[in-house]
Design an enzyme around this catalytic site. Structure first.
Site, PDB file in Angstrom:
ATOM      1  N   ASP A 217       0.859  -1.201   0.084  1.00 40.98           N
ATOM      2  CA  ASP A 217       0.120   0.104  -0.034  1.00 40.98           C
ATOM      3  C   ASP A 217       0.651   1.381  -0.019  1.00 40.98           C
ATOM      4  OD1 ASP A 217      -2.368   1.323   0.080  1.00 40.98           O
ATOM      5  OD2 ASP A 217      -2.378   1.530   2.243  1.00 40.98           O
ATOM      6  N   ASP A 234       3.324   2.373   8.126  1.00 40.96           N
ATOM      7  CA  ASP A 234       1.916   1.431   8.042  1.00 40.96           C
ATOM      8  C   ASP A 234       2.166   0.287   7.224  1.00 40.96           C
ATOM      9  OD1 ASP A 234       0.412   3.412   8.949  1.00 40.96           O
ATOM     10  OD2 ASP A 234      -0.019   4.409   7.263  1.00 40.96           O
TER      11      ASP A 234
END
Length: 282
Positions: A217, A234
């Site tokens: 991502d 993340d």
């Protein structure tokens, strides 16, 4: 945003990814504490719940989440909570004090309504076979996966938040800040040296891949700038190269990164970036 975007030094990384590490999703000490509900824990829960700077929603924090925070306090990883850094669909991130240091505490929602996105990254990974549709187990697996991915990336020489501790659905890690406030994302700053920044991001993607991981991502929203360094954040959804969708995720990451730097005036393409990432000699 200026600077030479200094690269961190890698350590030796054995094997390809951590796909065979055992990740335990059974009850933790926090679950046991929540069931016991002793007087000390009950007082702690009441105090935390009533703290103005740490507003907790019943839909986000179940009994065992309070117990997880309580256990992290007992173990010395957290002394006092600060305010929220960010709120999201799956998790909230808060600052906290740990001695003289400020840390980030990421709390994943057990009662989130939709886990389809998480399942897409967990399905196909042999560490998570048998979890099924149990939301608690899905979230616990996700948090432990993020902790393991951060450690793996760090060893590979990728600048990521230092993982400190994990308990149930709560992850404690380094707080990436500039001048006391959260570090800015690439999407929020004026990149005055895009060529060097692109080289660093590409090298970090290659190092992740060499360590057996694909971020899954990656974009200008998951890279922040701190003290002359770019920091990748993340990594909860990061998968190993053996994941059935690893190639698809890598291509998407490369397209996102190349598109951002193309908007900064560079002749970057996702295809060329992908070739660099998977090349043996970089």
């Amino acid at each position: 945003m200026t600077g030479e975007f200094e690269l961190v030094e890698p350590e030796a990384v054995d094997g390809v990814g951590d796909e065979w590490e055992e990740i335990d999703v059974e009850d933790t000490e926090a679950d046991r504490i929540a069931r016991q509900r002793d007087r000390e824990f009950s007082e702690f829960r009441k105090r935390i719940k009533n703290t103005e700077r740490f507003k907790l929603e019943e839909s986000v924090f179940d009994e065992a989440t309070y117990a997880a925070i309580y256990k992290l306090v007992q173990d010395g990883y957290i002394d006092a909570f600060g305010g929220p850094i960010s709120t999201g669909k799956e998790a909230n991130v808060y600052t906290a004090k740990a001695g003289d240091e400020t840390v980030a505490v990421k709390v994943y929602r057990i009662n989130a309504s939709d886990f389809k996105d998480m399942r897409g990254y967990l399905d196909g990974d042999p560490r998570f076979e048998g979890i099924g549709q149990d939301k608690r187990k899905v979230v616990m697996a996700w948090v432990r996966k993020e902790f393991a991915n951060l450690k793996r990336a760090q060893k590979a020489g990728v600048r990521v938040p230092n993982p400190i501790a994990v308990e149930r659905n709560v992850l404690v890690m380094e707080y990436i800040a500039t001048d006391g406030d959260r570090a800015k994302r690439l999407s929020e700053v004026d990149v005055e040296n895009p060529e060097t920044a692109y080289e660093v991001v590409a090298e970090y993607m290659r190092r992740l891949y060499d360590a057996g991981l694909v971020h899954g991502d990656l974009s200008e929203y998951n890279i922040v700038f701190q003290d002359g360094q770019l920091v990748v954040i993340d990594l909860g959804q990061a998968v190993t190269k053996h994941h059935p969708n690893a190639d698809e995720f890598l291509e998407r990451d490369c397209e996102n990164v190349a598109a951002f730097f193309s908007r900064q005036g560079m002749a970057a393409t996702g295809e060329e970036l992908c070739e660099f990432v998977v090349s043996e000699d970089g």
